[in-house]
Design an enzyme around this catalytic site. Structure first.
Site, PDB file in Angstrom:
ATOM      1  N   SER A 168      15.257   7.781  -9.758  1.00 46.95           N
ATOM      2  CA  SER A 168      16.202   8.601 -10.517  1.00 46.95           C
ATOM      3  C   SER A 168      15.399   9.579 -11.364  1.00 46.95           C
ATOM      4  O   SER A 168      14.169   9.513 -11.382  1.00 46.95           O
ATOM      5  CB  SER A 168      17.024   7.690 -11.446  1.00 46.95           C
ATOM      6  OG  SER A 168      17.659   6.717 -10.667  1.00 46.95           O
ATOM      7  N   GLU A 184      16.488  23.946 -11.011  1.00 50.60           N
ATOM      8  CA  GLU A 184      17.601  23.739 -10.086  1.00 50.60           C
ATOM      9  C   GLU A 184      18.832  23.245 -10.845  1.00 50.60           C
ATOM     10  O   GLU A 184      18.689  22.579 -11.883  1.00 50.60           O
ATOM     11  CB  GLU A 184      17.216  22.698  -9.025  1.00 50.60           C
ATOM     12  CG  GLU A 184      15.997  23.100  -8.206  1.00 50.60           C
ATOM     13  CD  GLU A 184      15.514  22.007  -7.271  1.00 50.60           C
ATOM     14  OE1 GLU A 184      16.259  21.018  -7.043  1.00 50.60           O
ATOM     15  OE2 GLU A 184      14.370  22.131  -6.784  1.00 50.60           O
ATOM     16  N   LYS A 238      20.305  17.445 -19.601  1.00 49.97           N
ATOM     17  CA  LYS A 238      21.749  17.252 -19.486  1.00 49.97           C
ATOM     18  C   LYS A 238      22.484  18.174 -20.449  1.00 49.97           C
ATOM     19  O   LYS A 238      22.122  18.268 -21.627  1.00 49.97           O
ATOM     20  CB  LYS A 238      22.122  15.795 -19.805  1.00 49.97           C
ATOM     21  CG  LYS A 238      21.435  14.742 -18.933  1.00 49.97           C
ATOM     22  CD  LYS A 238      21.811  14.810 -17.478  1.00 49.97           C
ATOM     23  CE  LYS A 238      23.113  14.129 -17.135  1.00 49.97           C
ATOM     24  NZ  LYS A 238      23.086  12.657 -17.039  1.00 49.97           N
ATOM     25  N   ASP A 294      38.899  26.833  16.466  1.00 50.16           N
ATOM     26  CA  ASP A 294      39.677  25.707  17.020  1.00 50.16           C
ATOM     27  C   ASP A 294      39.888  25.843  18.523  1.00 50.16           C
ATOM     28  O   ASP A 294      39.823  24.866  19.267  1.00 50.16           O
ATOM     29  CB  ASP A 294      41.033  25.613  16.307  1.00 50.16           C
ATOM     30  CG  ASP A 294      40.854  25.242  14.832  1.00 50.16           C
ATOM     31  OD1 ASP A 294      41.781  25.461  14.026  1.00 50.16           O
ATOM     32  OD2 ASP A 294      39.732  24.770  14.491  1.00 50.16           O
ATOM     33  N   LYS A 304      21.765  20.736 -11.566  1.00 56.32           N
ATOM     34  CA  LYS A 304      21.889  19.284 -11.331  1.00 56.32           C
ATOM     35  C   LYS A 304      23.317  19.014 -10.853  1.00 56.32           C
ATOM     36  O   LYS A 304      24.259  18.933 -11.633  1.00 56.32           O
ATOM     37  CB  LYS A 304      21.584  18.496 -12.605  1.00 56.32           C
ATOM     38  CG  LYS A 304      21.495  17.003 -12.344  1.00 56.32           C
ATOM     39  CD  LYS A 304      20.964  16.219 -13.553  1.00 56.32           C
ATOM     40  CE  LYS A 304      20.844  14.742 -13.232  1.00 56.32           C
ATOM     41  NZ  LYS A 304      22.148  14.140 -12.878  1.00 56.32           N
ATOM     42  N   ASP A 358      39.651  30.553  11.646  1.00 61.95           N
ATOM     43  CA  ASP A 358      39.719  29.144  12.080  1.00 61.95           C
ATOM     44  C   ASP A 358      40.305  29.026  13.489  1.00 61.95           C
ATOM     45  O   ASP A 358      39.857  28.197  14.286  1.00 61.95           O
ATOM     46  CB  ASP A 358      40.622  28.349  11.112  1.00 61.95           C
ATOM     47  CG  ASP A 358      39.955  28.214   9.739  1.00 61.95           C
ATOM     48  OD1 ASP A 358      40.504  27.508   8.879  1.00 61.95           O
ATOM     49  OD2 ASP A 358      38.876  28.832   9.560  1.00 61.95           O
ATOM     50  N   ARG A 379      21.614   5.960  -2.052  1.00 58.57           N
ATOM     51  CA  ARG A 379      20.435   5.529  -2.819  1.00 58.57           C
ATOM     52  C   ARG A 379      20.443   4.012  -2.986  1.00 58.57           C
ATOM     53  O   ARG A 379      19.402   3.359  -2.895  1.00 58.57           O
ATOM     54  CB  ARG A 379      20.416   6.202  -4.189  1.00 58.57           C
ATOM     55  CG  ARG A 379      19.323   5.673  -5.115  1.00 58.57           C
ATOM     56  CD  ARG A 379      19.358   6.296  -6.469  1.00 58.57           C
ATOM     57  NE  ARG A 379      18.923   7.681  -6.381  1.00 58.57           N
ATOM     58  CZ  ARG A 379      19.097   8.574  -7.351  1.00 58.57           C
ATOM     59  NH1 ARG A 379      19.719   8.232  -8.446  1.00 58.57           N
ATOM     60  NH2 ARG A 379      18.675   9.801  -7.229  1.00 58.57           N
TER      61      ARG A 379
HETATM   62  N1  3B8 Z   1      21.526  16.091  -8.647  1.00 61.86           N
HETATM   63  C1  3B8 Z   1      20.696  17.072  -8.301  1.00 61.86           C
HETATM   64  O1  3B8 Z   1      21.105  18.210  -8.113  1.00 61.86           O
HETATM   65  C2  3B8 Z   1      19.244  16.745  -8.120  1.00 61.86           C
HETATM   66  C3  3B8 Z   1      18.832  15.426  -8.203  1.00 61.86           C
HETATM   67  C4  3B8 Z   1      17.473  15.108  -8.022  1.00 61.86           C
HETATM   68  C5  3B8 Z   1      16.978  13.756  -8.095  1.00 61.86           C
HETATM   69  O2  3B8 Z   1      17.762  12.785  -8.308  1.00 61.86           O
HETATM   70  C6  3B8 Z   1      15.555  13.557  -7.929  1.00 61.86           C
HETATM   71  C7  3B8 Z   1      15.000  12.273  -8.010  1.00 61.86           C
HETATM   72  C8  3B8 Z   1      13.621  12.159  -7.839  1.00 61.86           C
HETATM   73  F1  3B8 Z   1      13.065  10.952  -7.929  1.00 61.86           F
HETATM   74  C9  3B8 Z   1      12.805  13.250  -7.570  1.00 61.86           C
HETATM   75  C10 3B8 Z   1      13.365  14.517  -7.476  1.00 61.86           C
HETATM   76  C11 3B8 Z   1      14.722  14.661  -7.669  1.00 61.86           C
HETATM   77  O3  3B8 Z   1      15.243  15.928  -7.576  1.00 61.86           O
HETATM   78  C12 3B8 Z   1      16.565  16.166  -7.753  1.00 61.86           C
HETATM   79  N2  3B8 Z   1      16.977  17.454  -7.666  1.00 61.86           N
HETATM   80  C13 3B8 Z   1      18.283  17.773  -7.847  1.00 61.86           C
HETATM   81  N3  3B8 Z   1      18.642  19.091  -7.728  1.00 61.86           N
END
Ligand code: 3B8
Length: 328
Positions: free
Chosen positions: A84, A114, A311, A39, A116, A35, A137
């Protein structure tokens, strides 16, 4: 003898070096210098720009913290609505999602899996490679312009590696460690604490004082490129790679799955690893990898038909820990 011309040249060298170091540290998580080295170079740049204000450019790292206190956030209309994700809570529902897609799409296609990230959705607009606007959003159609606050986040590049004009979307989040330290500090100051990193990130982005946002150690994972096929990019997995090359911070845990068994394995793997990650996740996101498939099935008014969020069940051990704290 320091002239404006030599100051301008030196400032350009410093900006290039600072940008490389910043990319390694904040985007790639691979710091290459201490750092104190960063800096020192940063303070030299600040000194040069103070002495010769005319050499200042918008994407100088010194311009990230404007230090101004905003009176509010302007509203803005998203070019395309920020939808969403539909949610499912079991692997059976995930199979139904897959079967529904295969009713419309006859040929086989891969999924991009991926993590979330549990933060808040942001949209970033770049013109000729320069960051020009960032927003929340909001209700999906109308968001808040939080450009000044997003500029303070070092994971967000002020200039891309190519002069492209694009819009990308992703998640802004607060790492778990920053969350714990922020709450400890607030508790010591007799302030209320944030319930979770997502609320802390939201509260930090909505600060009217950008200098406060700048101190909250926010970061991002970018996951969406608008109109990718116009750029000759045909799959989600390719879009993520390209956005990483442009300079965005992309989550490295995503994976292409060719079968639902691979998807199941990915879910099980990250349900285990979840507690060890330096950021909160609340599930995984499954996306049809080819954009041709995404284009064919399209979106409903609320959600894409080509993606779904699985989820995780609430994390028992965390709940138990919270209960113990509460009873104590
Ligand atoms: N929170 C997340 O890590 C995450 C969120 C979304 C989205 O909300 C999302 C919403 C859409 F309409 C389309 C793709 C998306 O892809 C996404 N991909 C992610 N990895």
């Amino acid at each position: 003898m320091l002239t404006e011309l030599s100051a301008k040249k030196r400032a350009q060298e410093l900006r290039k070096q600072l940008s490389e170091w910043s990319h390694q540290y904040y985007v790639m998580d691979q710091p290459t210098v201490e750092d104190v080295v960063y800096d020192k170079a940063y303070q030299e740049l600040v000194g040069l720009e103070k002495k010769f204000p005319k050499i200042i450019v918008d994407d100088s790292p010194t311009q990230r913290v404007g230090g101004q206190v905003l009176s509010g956030f302007n509203k803005l209309n998203h070019v395309l609505p920020m939808l969403s994700l539909g949610d499912v809570f079991s692997k059976e529902e995930l199979t139904e999602f897959d079967q529904r897609l295969h009713k419309t799409i006859n040929d086989e296609f891969a999924y991009n899996c991926e993590l979330k990230i549990d933060g808040l959705a942001i949209s970033l607009v770049y013109e000729n490679g320069l960051f020009v606007q960032g927003s929340t959003r909001g209700n999906g159609v109308v968001g808040e312009d939080i450009t000044e606050n997003l500029k303070t986040i070092k994971a967000i590049p002020l200039r891309l590696t190519e002069p492209v004009s694009i819009e990308v979307r992703g998640e802004c989040y607060m790492p778990k460690r920053a969350f714990v330290e922020l709450n400890a500090k607030r508790e010591a100051e007799g302030k209320t604490v944030f319930a979770n990193p997502r609320n802390a990130a939201a509260g930090s982005l909505r600060q009217l004082d950008t200098a406060i946002t700048a101190r909250r150690h926010l970061s991002t994972f970018i996951y969406y490129l608008m109109n990718p096929e116009k750029l000759g990019i045909n799959k989600q997995s390719e879009a993520l790679r390209k956005m990483s090359e442009w300079g965005f911070r992309i989550n490295t845990e995503s994976r292409v799955a060719n079968t639902m068994a691979d998807v199941d394995a990915y879910i099980d793997e990250y349900q285990e690893k979840r507690i060890t990650l330096p950021y909160d996740i609340d599930g995984i996101v499954l996306k049809a990898d080819p954009f041709s498939v995404q284009r064919i099935v399209g979106n409903t008014v609320k959600v894409p038909r080509w993606a779904i969020a699985y989820k995780f069940p609430p994390d028992e051990q965390e709940t138990v820990v919270r209960q113990i704290e509460w009873t104590v």
